[in-house]
Design a protein around this motif. Sequence first.
Motif, mmCIF file in Angstrom:
data_model
loop_
_atom_site.group_PDB
_atom_site.id
_atom_site.type_symbol
_atom_site.label_atom_id
_atom_site.label_comp_id
_atom_site.label_asym_id
_atom_site.label_seq_id
_atom_site.Cartn_x
_atom_site.Cartn_y
_atom_site.Cartn_z
ATOM 1 N N ASP A 46 56.316 56.494 44.099
ATOM 2 C CA ASP A 46 56.689 56.266 42.701
ATOM 3 C C ASP A 46 57.318 54.886 42.526
ATOM 4 O O ASP A 46 57.088 54.218 41.515
ATOM 5 N N VAL A 47 58.112 54.458 43.502
ATOM 6 C CA VAL A 47 58.708 53.119 43.452
ATOM 7 C C VAL A 47 57.626 52.053 43.583
ATOM 8 O O VAL A 47 57.633 51.041 42.875
ATOM 9 N N ALA A 48 56.684 52.278 44.491
ATOM 10 C CA ALA A 48 55.576 51.332 44.665
ATOM 11 C C ALA A 48 54.755 51.215 43.380
ATOM 12 O O ALA A 48 54.339 50.113 42.992
ATOM 13 N N HIS A 49 54.542 52.330 42.729
ATOM 14 C CA HIS A 49 53.783 52.304 41.479
ATOM 15 C C HIS A 49 54.564 51.573 40.388
ATOM 16 O O HIS A 49 53.992 50.806 39.604
ATOM 17 N N ASN A 86 56.669 49.139 40.875
ATOM 18 C CA ASN A 86 56.562 47.712 41.185
ATOM 19 C C ASN A 86 55.206 47.152 40.780
ATOM 20 O O ASN A 86 55.099 45.998 40.338
ATOM 21 N N LYS A 87 54.174 47.954 40.935
ATOM 22 C CA LYS A 87 52.837 47.531 40.508
ATOM 23 C C LYS A 87 52.802 47.312 39.003
ATOM 24 O O LYS A 87 52.261 46.306 38.524
ATOM 25 N N MET A 88 53.383 48.224 38.244
ATOM 26 C CA MET A 88 53.383 48.089 36.785
ATOM 27 C C MET A 88 54.272 46.928 36.329
ATOM 28 O O MET A 88 53.968 46.251 35.341
ATOM 29 N N ILE A 89 55.365 46.698 37.051
ATOM 30 C CA ILE A 89 56.203 45.530 36.749
ATOM 31 C C ILE A 89 55.410 44.253 36.961
ATOM 32 O O ILE A 89 55.490 43.313 36.161
ATOM 33 N N MET A 90 54.636 44.207 38.041
ATOM 34 C CA MET A 90 53.800 43.031 38.320
ATOM 35 C C MET A 90 52.789 42.822 37.194
ATOM 36 O O MET A 90 52.593 41.691 36.727
ATOM 37 N N TRP A 91 52.144 43.881 36.745
ATOM 38 C CA TRP A 91 51.187 43.757 35.644
ATOM 39 C C TRP A 91 51.883 43.231 34.387
ATOM 40 O O TRP A 91 51.373 42.327 33.713
ATOM 41 N N SER A 92 53.012 43.814 34.062
ATOM 42 C CA SER A 92 53.740 43.423 32.853
ATOM 43 C C SER A 92 54.236 41.981 32.956
ATOM 44 O O SER A 92 54.078 41.187 32.018
ATOM 45 N N ASN A 93 54.832 41.625 34.107
ATOM 46 C CA ASN A 93 55.336 40.266 34.292
ATOM 47 C C ASN A 93 54.208 39.244 34.310
ATOM 48 O O ASN A 93 54.397 38.089 33.890
ATOM 49 N N SER A 94 53.049 39.638 34.783
ATOM 50 C CA SER A 94 51.897 38.729 34.772
ATOM 51 C C SER A 94 51.490 38.391 33.338
ATOM 52 O O SER A 94 51.109 37.255 33.040
ATOM 53 N N CYS A 95 51.571 39.385 32.474
ATOM 54 C CA CYS A 95 51.308 39.129 31.050
ATOM 55 C C CYS A 95 52.309 38.119 30.504
ATOM 56 O O CYS A 95 51.948 37.197 29.760
ATOM 57 N N ALA A 96 53.597 38.294 30.871
ATOM 58 C CA ALA A 96 54.626 37.360 30.414
ATOM 59 C C ALA A 96 54.348 35.956 30.930
ATOM 60 O O ALA A 96 54.427 34.972 30.167
ATOM 61 N N ALA A 97 54.033 35.843 32.206
ATOM 62 C CA ALA A 97 53.801 34.525 32.801
ATOM 63 C C ALA A 97 52.629 33.812 32.133
ATOM 64 O O ALA A 97 52.726 32.624 31.781
ATOM 65 N N PHE A 98 51.533 34.526 31.946
ATOM 66 C CA PHE A 98 50.353 33.899 31.329
ATOM 67 C C PHE A 98 50.671 33.473 29.894
ATOM 68 O O PHE A 98 50.314 32.379 29.473
#
Length: 435
Positions: free
Chosen positions: A53-56, A58-70
């Motif tokens: 659940d923690v790994a998942h 972190n995966k969703m945080i990466m997706w969300s933060n990638s949207c922010a970065a772009f």
Amino acid sequence: MCKPDALREQKSLVDPAELQKGDEWLKKFDFVGFSEEIRALGKKLEAEQGPADVAHLNKMIMWSNSCAAFGLLSMGFGVNPISILFLSLYTCTRWTMIAHHTCHGGYEKVHPNKGRWSRFKFGLGSLWRRFNDWFDWMMPEAWNVEHNNRHHYNLSEITDPDLVEQNMVEIREMNAPVVFKYMLVLGAMLTWKWYYYAPNTYKELKLAKMRRQGKEIPADIHPEWAVTVRVALQGGNYFYSLAELLAVVLLPYFVLHFFVAPLPYLLVGEHLEGYTGQMMYWNAVKNLFFAELLTNVHSFIIVVTNHAGDDMYRFREPCRPFSGSFYLRQVLASVDFDMGTDTVDFWHGWLNYQIEHHMWPNLSMLTYQKSAPQARAICEKYGVPYVKQNVFKRLKKTVDIMVGNTSMKWFPESYEKAYLEKDAIIESANYKKTE
């Protein structure tokens, strides 16, 4: 779980003749059996949570933060739909996925970083924590009171602060062409987070503090009525002043998000051929404002539609948290959307598991994916209506409620009272068993 014989043997609680069309399932409904299976499933799901659940998360945080970065890295290069979309997606998913489930305690028992990923820490205590964890129009501590407590444990009751039918009563009863009402709804979709949600969540925070301090609320004040920016501007808000709303809640986000965040482009633009600092800065500001409109619409579609429609029930009396009545109400007053993959769920802000989330608020996003088929199977076993529908069909049903074309269903009163009585008997029996 104690099972009083009187409850097991009781076949019909009330006269079924009072049931309306669509309520016939109540005639043979096994209230005790349903609540016991739902309660047991919730405990099982929580016990199974762990590192996956923690790994998942972190995966969703990466997706969300990638949207922010772009979005942030491209927003100075001209007003464009791509930057707007990614900025909007980040704002939406940071709230509805990351902050939402963290603030419910979905990760505090399994996440190794207890200092941050706890409902008692995330976004709370200072503007710095708000900025780093979840920076939006709503104050996290205000949203925690309004959503996590008031909404979840008063779902579709008159004291539910997010009861669409009640909050839109002015438009529903307005003597105006329906086209004009649709225009008002469109305006609400574009602005609802800062116009309604931020001031109303802050009202709930102030109200909760008053109740803890034992302060009486004047008889002419209706705490269940929504407080909006318009109410604050008109000076009709008992709970706080317009100046306080602006200084504490709205202006920090407005200034930092829309005007401070793009400041680096003033420097970057002076070193890029064909651009100036001023040009890039104002491109970024414009993109942020357009993204604000889009994220309001996106979040409206996936948030406001969760508990509205002519097939959703309303209730008259409160119930005990995690009682049989509680579990039943979460199913009858919630709707799921299309679901099942991370991509589909991401676009829905993980709000497509509302039935499961309302029954067991403190689970992770990954667990909700696993829980939905099991919850639906239990509902089908006991004949409980389990509503799962495309989000845009739910949007139509929600708008129909907002403009007064349709109304929500009232749960049969005698059944409501009978189930509350059953809850009291079970609770009493369990208490005596532990003595």
